[in-house]
Design an enzyme around this catalytic site. Structure first.
Site, PDB file in Angstrom:
ATOM      1  N   SER A  69     101.757  90.692 -21.042  1.00 26.90           N
ATOM      2  CA  SER A  69     100.965  89.778 -21.708  1.00 26.90           C
ATOM      3  C   SER A  69     101.359  89.662 -22.969  1.00 26.90           C
ATOM      4  O   SER A  69     101.661  88.393 -23.569  1.00 26.90           O
ATOM      5  CB  SER A  69      99.684  89.953 -21.369  1.00 26.90           C
ATOM      6  OG  SER A  69      99.281  89.787 -20.032  1.00 26.90           O
ATOM      7  N   THR A 104     111.096  87.499 -10.205  1.00 27.82           N
ATOM      8  CA  THR A 104     111.100  86.533  -9.238  1.00 27.82           C
ATOM      9  C   THR A 104     112.456  86.403  -8.801  1.00 27.82           C
ATOM     10  O   THR A 104     113.176  85.620 -10.004  1.00 27.82           O
ATOM     11  CB  THR A 104     110.217  85.319  -9.567  1.00 27.82           C
ATOM     12  OG1 THR A 104     108.812  85.884  -9.664  1.00 27.82           O
ATOM     13  CG2 THR A 104     110.165  84.588  -8.252  1.00 27.82           C
ATOM     14  N   GLU A 151     103.141  84.026 -14.799  1.00 30.64           N
ATOM     15  CA  GLU A 151     103.340  83.027 -15.688  1.00 30.64           C
ATOM     16  C   GLU A 151     102.052  82.985 -16.717  1.00 30.64           C
ATOM     17  O   GLU A 151     101.813  82.016 -17.147  1.00 30.64           O
ATOM     18  CB  GLU A 151     103.647  81.745 -15.077  1.00 30.64           C
ATOM     19  CG  GLU A 151     105.181  81.657 -14.296  1.00 30.64           C
ATOM     20  CD  GLU A 151     105.860  80.564 -14.427  1.00 30.64           C
ATOM     21  OE1 GLU A 151     105.616  79.896 -15.334  1.00 30.64           O
ATOM     22  OE2 GLU A 151     106.680  80.428 -13.516  1.00 30.64           O
TER      23      GLU A 151
HETATM   24  N1  CAA Z   1     106.227  76.239 -27.387  1.00 31.09           N
HETATM   25  C1  CAA Z   1     107.170  76.480 -28.357  1.00 31.09           C
HETATM   26  N2  CAA Z   1     107.407  77.493 -29.214  1.00 31.09           N
HETATM   27  C2  CAA Z   1     106.274  78.482 -29.028  1.00 31.09           C
HETATM   28  C3  CAA Z   1     105.092  78.114 -28.276  1.00 31.09           C
HETATM   29  C4  CAA Z   1     105.346  77.001 -27.291  1.00 31.09           C
HETATM   30  N3  CAA Z   1     104.409  76.831 -26.486  1.00 31.09           N
HETATM   31  N4  CAA Z   1     104.288  79.067 -28.352  1.00 31.09           N
HETATM   32  C5  CAA Z   1     104.667  79.786 -29.480  1.00 31.09           C
HETATM   33  N5  CAA Z   1     105.781  79.547 -29.604  1.00 31.09           N
HETATM   34  C6  CAA Z   1     106.626  80.138 -30.721  1.00 31.09           C
HETATM   35  C7  CAA Z   1     105.789  79.987 -31.805  1.00 31.09           C
HETATM   36  O1  CAA Z   1     106.085  78.854 -32.775  1.00 31.09           O
HETATM   37  C8  CAA Z   1     106.670  81.202 -32.816  1.00 31.09           C
HETATM   38  O2  CAA Z   1     107.782  81.048 -33.188  1.00 31.09           O
HETATM   39  P1  CAA Z   1     108.040  81.017 -34.916  1.00 31.09           P
HETATM   40  O3  CAA Z   1     108.254  82.645 -35.176  1.00 31.09           O
HETATM   41  O4  CAA Z   1     109.347  80.433 -35.163  1.00 31.09           O
HETATM   42  O5  CAA Z   1     107.086  80.370 -35.706  1.00 31.09           O
HETATM   43  C9  CAA Z   1     106.837  82.147 -31.751  1.00 31.09           C
HETATM   44  O6  CAA Z   1     106.862  81.536 -30.519  1.00 31.09           O
HETATM   45  C10 CAA Z   1     105.561  83.503 -31.614  1.00 31.09           C
HETATM   46  O7  CAA Z   1     104.370  82.537 -31.071  1.00 31.09           O
HETATM   47  P2  CAA Z   1     103.050  83.457 -31.330  1.00 31.09           P
HETATM   48  O8  CAA Z   1     102.945  84.087 -32.766  1.00 31.09           O
HETATM   49  O9  CAA Z   1     102.149  82.668 -30.816  1.00 31.09           O
HETATM   50  O10 CAA Z   1     103.481  84.720 -30.266  1.00 31.09           O
HETATM   51  P3  CAA Z   1     102.432  85.530 -29.574  1.00 31.09           P
HETATM   52  O11 CAA Z   1     103.103  87.022 -29.850  1.00 31.09           O
HETATM   53  O12 CAA Z   1     100.989  85.580 -30.440  1.00 31.09           O
HETATM   54  O13 CAA Z   1     102.342  85.705 -28.121  1.00 31.09           O
HETATM   55  C11 CAA Z   1     101.535  84.504 -26.012  1.00 31.09           C
HETATM   56  C12 CAA Z   1     101.765  84.257 -27.454  1.00 31.09           C
HETATM   57  C13 CAA Z   1     100.874  83.143 -25.608  1.00 31.09           C
HETATM   58  C14 CAA Z   1     100.420  85.464 -26.056  1.00 31.09           C
HETATM   59  C15 CAA Z   1     102.453  84.733 -25.223  1.00 31.09           C
HETATM   60  O14 CAA Z   1     102.974  86.217 -25.561  1.00 31.09           O
HETATM   61  C16 CAA Z   1     102.382  84.593 -23.751  1.00 31.09           C
HETATM   62  O15 CAA Z   1     102.598  83.497 -23.249  1.00 31.09           O
HETATM   63  N6  CAA Z   1     102.188  85.905 -23.082  1.00 31.09           N
HETATM   64  C17 CAA Z   1     102.216  85.781 -21.593  1.00 31.09           C
HETATM   65  C18 CAA Z   1     103.410  85.966 -20.780  1.00 31.09           C
HETATM   66  C19 CAA Z   1     103.809  85.441 -19.778  1.00 31.09           C
HETATM   67  O16 CAA Z   1     103.466  84.361 -19.485  1.00 31.09           O
HETATM   68  N7  CAA Z   1     104.703  85.956 -18.956  1.00 31.09           N
HETATM   69  C20 CAA Z   1     104.913  85.332 -17.721  1.00 31.09           C
HETATM   70  C21 CAA Z   1     106.229  86.197 -17.001  1.00 31.09           C
HETATM   71  S1  CAA Z   1     107.235  85.116 -16.339  1.00 31.09           S
HETATM   72  C22 CAA Z   1     106.692  84.800 -14.726  1.00 31.09           C
HETATM   73  O17 CAA Z   1     105.589  85.171 -14.332  1.00 31.09           O
HETATM   74  C23 CAA Z   1     107.611  84.023 -14.064  1.00 31.09           C
HETATM   75  C24 CAA Z   1     107.340  84.335 -12.262  1.00 31.09           C
HETATM   76  O18 CAA Z   1     107.628  85.409 -11.852  1.00 31.09           O
HETATM   77  C25 CAA Z   1     106.223  83.563 -11.662  1.00 31.09           C
END
Ligand code: CAA
Length: 390
Positions: free
Chosen positions: A132, A158, A362
């Site tokens: 996460s 995957t 995801e």
């Molecule tokens: N679009 C574009 N850029 C984004 C964004 C978005 N939606 N969200 C964040 N960013 C950018 C931010 O602007 C920031 O950039 P800058 O440093 O340049 O300002 C950078 O990313 C960091 O953002 P955060 O500070 O928000 O990051 P965070 O550490 O707080 O994390 C989180 C946010 C939403 C918790 C993220 O870590 C997350 O989504 N975690 C879950 C991971 C996940 O979904 N894993 C799935 C694995 S793939 C998978 O599952 C595929 C499969 O097999 C089916």
């Protein structure tokens, strides 16, 4: 507002439904039982244009819109959710980031074989200690002359065992521990060592494996987008990917509901069809209503993405809701079928096992709530605790 699909969307939906009914449904139980990845199916889906539905025609895709792609994922997942996730990760997570962020050379070389299904794509973000909290990843890419040397381990990838292209995230700036020091790379099969195929609760027709990068050298042109912009690539990719997983969940829920409805109309107890009992009627009514709501949230998110509108929050809402609906509907379908539902004679126990992961991958449901909360409270900084573990 128009809730009707256009002719192209309906045509693609029908094509996906026909191929799913003829070439997936008859085999889905065996693929689940035998844990078989149906490699030959993806060549066939490629021939039909279903491995690159929303990829532009000039890059070898079918050139349809994102909603058409979502309709395809729904139909494939209704037949076999393992096939659904294989196509979803291949398209949303591996092909579309190259379309969106790739250089002209990267797009021209990699997207056409991906879109035609000649090359399968994977997305390598998660690590044993970084689920996460994706920004804490430890895989490193260290400068070496004009290129990079990549070292690390990725987990639960995957398609990994069958993929020819990996969108892989590594830390290029060792002075930072968070998301800002991460860059994205495009790796080939030979760069990656598959170390272990995972055993899972469900989705047995899909492949999930751990990979190792053992000091592999890649030239500079393997970087996707700019240095230290990898996390933005990952997050923007997941914004679209989550809509695909919502569609997968809708497909699973629809399959479970269809089975429960058909069974209720056939099964007789106490001298009546069980569909004549109000308890069963109310269950089917709740299932049908929830599926409609999940589908509408999913289609809205897809429409916003296609229209170029922000869709981070809408995609997270669709995934949060649709994944819950998939689990609830699959569980209730087992209840409608009673003892038969608990056996392998009917597919509803498979739907239940397959549905669960839509609340996990995801981004867990807890992560979706964080994304939604940030969106509705307009907090883009890391001000909320991260809970749940992928
Ligand atoms: N679009 C574009 N850029 C984004 C964004 C978005 N939606 N969200 C964040 N960013 C950018 C931010 O602007 C920031 O950039 P800058 O440093 O340049 O300002 C950078 O990313 C960091 O953002 P955060 O500070 O928000 O990051 P965070 O550490 O707080 O994390 C989180 C946010 C939403 C918790 C993220 O870590 C997350 O989504 N975690 C879950 C991971 C996940 O979904 N894993 C799935 C694995 S793939 C998978 O599952 C595929 C499969 O097999 C089916």
């Amino acid at each position: 507002m128009d809730f009707a699909l256009n002719d192209e969307q309906r045509g693609i939906q029908e094509l996906a439904r026909e191929v799913a009914e003829a070439e997936i449904v008859p085999h889905a139980a065996a693929w689940d039982r035998e844990h078989r990845f149906p490699v030959e199916l993806y060549a066939r889906l490629g021939e039909l244009g279903l491995m690159g539905v929303c990829v532009p025609e000039e890059l070898g895709g079918a050139g349809a819109d994102f909603l058409s792609y979502v309709l395809v994922l729904e139909e494939l997942s209704r037949a076999d959710a393992g096939v659904g996730v294989t196509v979803a990760v291949h398209t949303s997570a591996a092909t579309l980031p190259i379309v969106a962020f790739g250089s002209g050379e990267q797009r021209g070389r990699l997207v056409p074989p991906l879109a035609r299904g000649e090359l399968l794509g994977a997305f390598a973000l998660t690590e044993p200690e970084s689920g996460s909290d994706a920004g804490s990843l430890r895989t490193t890419a260290t400068r070496d002359g004009d290129g990079w040397v990549i070292d690390g381990t990725k987990q639960w990838i995957t398609n990994a065992s069958h993929a020819g292209l990996f969108v892989l995230f590594a830390r290029t700036d060792p002075t930072t521990t968070g998301a800002r020091g991460v860059s994205a790379f495009l790796l080939d099969r030979e760069h990656v060592e598959v170390v272990r195929e995972e055993e899972k609760l469900g989705l047995n027709s899909s492949s999930t494996a751990d990979i190792r990068l053992g000091g592999v050298y890649v030239p500079a042109d393997r970087m996707l987008h700019a240095e230290r912009k990898g996390f933005t690539v990952a997050m923007a990719t997941l914004d679209g990917g989550r809509i695909g997983i919502a569609a997968q969940a809708v497909g699973i829920a629809q399959a479970a509901y269809d089975t429960a409805r058909a069974y209720a109309l056939e099964r007789r107890q106490f001298g009546s069809r069980i569909a004549d009992f109000q308890a069963i009627q109310f269950t089917l009514a709740e299932m049908s209503t929830s599926i409609d709501a999940a589908r509408l949230l999913t289609y809205r998110a897809a429409w916003r993405k296609q229209a170029g509108l922000p869709h981070t929050t809408e995609g997270a809402k669709a995934k949060l809701f649709a994944s819950r609906v998939a689990v609830d509907v699959a569980r209730d379908a087992i209840q409608v079928l009673g003892g038969y539902g608990y056996t392998k004679e009917f597919p509803v126990e498979r739907y239940y096992r397959d549905a669960k992961v839509t609340e996990i991958y995801e981004g867990t449901s807890e992560i979706q709530r964080i994304v939604i909360a940030r969106g509705i409270l307009q907090q883009h900084e890391r001000t909320l605790p991260v809970v749940g573990a992928v």
